[in-house]
Design an enzyme around this catalytic site. Structure first.
Site, PDB file in Angstrom:
ATOM      1  N   LYS A  95      31.102  49.324  36.576  1.00 27.65           N
ATOM      2  CA  LYS A  95      31.336  49.672  37.988  1.00 27.65           C
ATOM      3  C   LYS A  95      30.117  50.478  38.428  1.00 27.65           C
ATOM      4  CE  LYS A  95      32.505  52.288  40.819  1.00 27.65           C
ATOM      5  NZ  LYS A  95      31.546  52.679  41.923  1.00 27.65           N
ATOM      6  N   GLU A 129      27.813  61.739  30.977  1.00 32.62           N
ATOM      7  CA  GLU A 129      26.437  62.211  31.221  1.00 32.62           C
ATOM      8  C   GLU A 129      26.437  62.779  32.628  1.00 32.62           C
ATOM      9  OE1 GLU A 129      23.927  62.353  29.243  1.00 32.62           O
ATOM     10  OE2 GLU A 129      24.478  61.044  27.596  1.00 32.62           O
ATOM     11  N   CYS A 171      18.885  63.802  37.180  1.00 32.78           N
ATOM     12  CA  CYS A 171      19.770  64.753  36.495  1.00 32.78           C
ATOM     13  C   CYS A 171      18.957  65.794  35.736  1.00 32.78           C
ATOM     14  CB  CYS A 171      20.694  64.010  35.552  1.00 32.78           C
ATOM     15  SG  CYS A 171      19.821  62.955  34.385  1.00 32.78           S
ATOM     16  N   GLU A 198      23.781  72.316  41.349  1.00 31.27           N
ATOM     17  CA  GLU A 198      22.860  71.178  41.409  1.00 31.27           C
ATOM     18  C   GLU A 198      22.697  70.707  42.857  1.00 31.27           C
ATOM     19  OE1 GLU A 198      24.155  67.296  39.957  1.00 31.27           O
ATOM     20  OE2 GLU A 198      22.290  67.148  38.816  1.00 31.27           O
TER      21      GLU A 198
HETATM   22  P1  NAD Z   1      29.143  60.489  41.450  1.00 34.75           P
HETATM   23  O1  NAD Z   1      29.895  61.280  40.440  1.00 34.75           O
HETATM   24  O2  NAD Z   1      29.438  60.673  42.869  1.00 34.75           O
HETATM   25  O3  NAD Z   1      29.352  58.927  41.185  1.00 34.75           O
HETATM   26  C1  NAD Z   1      28.994  58.323  39.945  1.00 34.75           C
HETATM   27  C2  NAD Z   1      29.827  57.069  39.762  1.00 34.75           C
HETATM   28  O4  NAD Z   1      31.182  57.445  39.575  1.00 34.75           O
HETATM   29  C3  NAD Z   1      29.805  56.120  40.960  1.00 34.75           C
HETATM   30  O5  NAD Z   1      29.792  54.784  40.483  1.00 34.75           O
HETATM   31  C4  NAD Z   1      31.131  56.419  41.646  1.00 34.75           C
HETATM   32  O6  NAD Z   1      31.631  55.348  42.397  1.00 34.75           O
HETATM   33  C5  NAD Z   1      32.014  56.711  40.449  1.00 34.75           C
HETATM   34  N1  NAD Z   1      33.189  57.548  40.703  1.00 34.75           N
HETATM   35  C6  NAD Z   1      33.297  58.586  41.554  1.00 34.75           C
HETATM   36  N2  NAD Z   1      34.558  59.098  41.504  1.00 34.75           N
HETATM   37  C7  NAD Z   1      35.233  58.373  40.592  1.00 34.75           C
HETATM   38  C8  NAD Z   1      36.570  58.409  40.090  1.00 34.75           C
HETATM   39  N3  NAD Z   1      37.470  59.294  40.528  1.00 34.75           N
HETATM   40  N4  NAD Z   1      36.920  57.533  39.145  1.00 34.75           N
HETATM   41  C9  NAD Z   1      36.032  56.634  38.675  1.00 34.75           C
HETATM   42  N5  NAD Z   1      34.772  56.526  39.122  1.00 34.75           N
HETATM   43  C10 NAD Z   1      34.370  57.392  40.066  1.00 34.75           C
HETATM   44  O7  NAD Z   1      27.597  60.721  41.139  1.00 34.75           O
HETATM   45  P2  NAD Z   1      26.349  60.190  41.995  1.00 34.75           P
HETATM   46  O8  NAD Z   1      26.251  61.018  43.218  1.00 34.75           O
HETATM   47  O9  NAD Z   1      26.398  58.709  42.105  1.00 34.75           O
HETATM   48  O10 NAD Z   1      25.140  60.524  41.003  1.00 34.75           O
HETATM   49  C11 NAD Z   1      24.452  61.717  41.005  1.00 34.75           C
HETATM   50  C12 NAD Z   1      24.933  62.600  39.872  1.00 34.75           C
HETATM   51  O11 NAD Z   1      24.735  61.931  38.626  1.00 34.75           O
HETATM   52  C13 NAD Z   1      24.181  63.900  39.746  1.00 34.75           C
HETATM   53  O12 NAD Z   1      25.085  64.944  39.513  1.00 34.75           O
HETATM   54  C14 NAD Z   1      23.297  63.677  38.534  1.00 34.75           C
HETATM   55  O13 NAD Z   1      22.895  64.847  37.878  1.00 34.75           O
HETATM   56  C15 NAD Z   1      24.151  62.829  37.689  1.00 34.75           C
HETATM   57  N6  NAD Z   1      23.353  62.087  36.720  1.00 34.75           N
HETATM   58  C16 NAD Z   1      23.439  62.398  35.392  1.00 34.75           C
HETATM   59  C17 NAD Z   1      22.633  61.741  34.466  1.00 34.75           C
HETATM   60  C18 NAD Z   1      22.701  62.055  32.996  1.00 34.75           C
HETATM   61  O14 NAD Z   1      22.265  61.221  32.201  1.00 34.75           O
HETATM   62  N7  NAD Z   1      23.224  63.202  32.581  1.00 34.75           N
HETATM   63  C19 NAD Z   1      21.755  60.760  34.897  1.00 34.75           C
HETATM   64  C20 NAD Z   1      21.690  60.474  36.259  1.00 34.75           C
HETATM   65  C21 NAD Z   1      22.493  61.134  37.152  1.00 34.75           C
END
Ligand code: NAD
Length: 488
Positions: A173, A248, A282, A381
């Site tokens: 997804k 992650e 991230c 963040e």
């Molecule tokens: P997000 O948490 O808003 O969304 C990430 C994914 O989760 C999306 O596909 C979203 O549709 C899905 N999602 C959201 N709520 C959900 C739920 N209740 N159930 C299932 N799926 C759900 O994050 P974002 O804004 O897309 O990404 C940015 C974030 O990702 C930042 O916090 C960044 O630090 C983090 N990030 C971490 C890493 C790592 O490797 N640690 C790498 C890249 C980004």
């Protein structure tokens, strides 16, 4: 306008609801494709395809799975430019950065393809007479993979390559903001001779398609990359079913510069830490810890380099800073800039949207000084081009400030003193420590978070175990009947 369906059981298919939503190019602000809006029904179909395919895929010789991953890697390289261009259209990051990622991700499939036939159990030296005991590693089943928008295919590949090599099948997804590159990627799987259903993608929003994937009883594990808030929801939902997760999550990484550092290298490291990818990474070094004795000198040079950063079209090779990916993220970045001002931090660069930018989603590279570690700008963040500069006195002070945070994804250390570097690498509470460099990642090296930055590791030898479970097998070699009322 392009139109993308889900990819289920080896074919593109319309969503059960018939609903599509638009995906927007952050540089122009214009929609460019329609994406299927997934629901529980679509997830059910994809999971049952993945479950069926698991029987075939997990039964293949591991070396055959490995060769299939090699073929995929070759095809990724052929299509890297196209995939990178699609990613830029969706997330607005620099083409140069996305191309280096899409080319590089082939290596994850080669690395784990090579590892597929090297997963070995052990013969356990048993303490019991007449019993032979050994372990074997088995795949988990269907793995649900949920990815964010900042590096869609790279972060997917960190999960997918290991999971497939281990014999699992997948339902992906992707982020609702950047689904297209994952769907374009799906066209390679048939050509690489993967059985249909081994890899599936259902697009849509977190609250419906994402939540349905996490809740599905036939999904053995969720591998999630995203925000800590999203990760917490996934973890809570997975807990209700005692489902395995790897998370992650976000970071607020300290980039620590000591007075003995190579000043020019450290300035470039600070720039790379916060303005690369418009800060939407991230591992952003969003807290710059500067030893007080070099603070003013360092800031002078940092400002000079930051001011010269060229803001503009992410497809152009001389652009350094592109747009913020989503309107919500744009607002969040500006909100944090306002919060920092209210908290008393001093804005010495940027601090506002770029005037008359196309699409309207550009924020100027922004630097705050006079930040204390208790301010929200130092603790939360932002995920944008906003740097918080915090002075420190000595090594002890640096460690105290660096570790005084709920996150622990990464940390940078700039010093010429290798004993100091080693000591810092021991004392900093983060999953990755860089010394005199920043933002280095590889398929060979484990990556993941301490504390609120996550659970589990991706990349490197051990990460394949995230997608395996161990079974202990006991075979009696002597037939003497033991007392059945006592544990053997
Ligand atoms: P997000 O948490 O808003 O969304 C990430 C994914 O989760 C999306 O596909 C979203 O549709 C899905 N999602 C959201 N709520 C959900 C739920 N209740 N159930 C299932 N799926 C759900 O994050 P974002 O804004 O897309 O990404 C940015 C974030 O990702 C930042 O916090 C960044 O630090 C983090 N990030 C971490 C890493 C790592 O490797 N640690 C790498 C890249 C980004």
């Amino acid at each position: 306008m392009e139109r993308y369906g889900h990819f289920i059981a080896g074919a593109f298919t319309d969503p059960a609801s018939g609903d599509f939503f638009e995906t927007v190019n952050p540089y122009t602000g214009q929609p460019w494709a329609k994406i299927a809006r997934g629901s529980k029904q679509d997830i059910d179909r994809a999971v049952s395809a993945a479950r069926e395919a698991f029987e075939t895929w997990s039964a293949l010789k591991p070396s055959t799975r490995g060769k299939t991953l090699y073929r995929l890697a070759d095809m990724i390289e052929e299509k890297a430019e196209h995939l990178a261009e699609i990613e830029v259209r969706d997330n607005g990051k620099l083409y140069a950065e996305m191309l280096s990622q899409t080319r590089y991700l082939a290596e994850w499939y080669r690395y784990y393809g090579g590892l597929a036939d090297k997963v070995e159990g052990a013969v356990i030296p048993s303490d019991k007479a007449g019993i032979f005991n050994f372990t074997r590693y088995e795949p988990l089943g269907v793995v649900g993979m949920i990815t964010p928008w900042n590096s869609p295919l790279l972060l997917l590949s960190w999960k997918l390559a290991a999971a497939l090599a281990a014999g699992n099948t997948a339902v992906i997804k992707p982020s609702e903001h950047t689904s297209a590159s994952t769907l374009e990627f799906m066209t390679l799987f048939e050509k690489a001779e993967f059985p249909a259903g081994v890899v599936n993608t259902v697009t849509g929003f977190g609250a419906d398609a994402g939540a349905a994937l996490v809740e599905h009883p036939d999904v053995a594990k969720i591998a999630f990359t995203g925000s800590d808030v999203g990760g917490q929801k996934v973890y809570e939902s997975a807990a209700r079913q005692i489902k395995d997760v790897s998370l992650e999550l976000g970071g607020k990484s300290p980039n620590i510069v000591f007075e003995d550092a190579d000043m020019e290298a450290a300035v470039m490291g600070a720039i790379s830490g916060i303005f690369a990818a418009t800060g939407q990474t991230c591992i952003a070094g969003s807290r710059l810890l500067l030893q007080r004795s070099i603070h003013d000198r360092f800031m002078e040079r940092l400002l000079e380099v930051a001011r010269a950063a060229k803001i503009g079209d992410p497809m152009l090779s001389d652009t350094n800073v592109g747009p913020v990916t989503t309107p919500a993220q744009f607002k969040k970045v500006l909100d944090y800039i306002a919060i920092a001002r209210e908290e008393g931090a001093r804005c010495v660069l940027g601090g506002k949207p770029v005037a008359d930018a196309p699409g309207g989603q550009f924020v100027e590279p922004t630097i705050f000084t006079d930040v204390t570690n208790r301010m929200r700008i130092a603790q939360e963040e932002v995920f944008g081009p906003v740097l918080a500069v915090i002075p420190f006195e000595d090594d002890e002070d640096a460690v105290r400030i660096a570790n005084d945070i709920q996150f622990g994804l990464a940390a940078g250390v700039w010093t010429r003193d290798m004993a100091r570097a080693l000591k810092m690498s021991e004392r900093l509470r983060a999953g990755t420590i860089w010394v005199n460099t920043y933002r280095a990642v590889s398929y060979t090296s484990p990556f993941g978070g301490y504390k609120r930055s996550g659970i589990g590791r991706e990349s490197g030898l051990e990460a394949i175990k995230e997608y395996l479970q161990v079974k202990s097998v006991w075979i009696a070699t002597e037939t003497s009947v033991a007392n059945p009322f006592i544990i053997r």
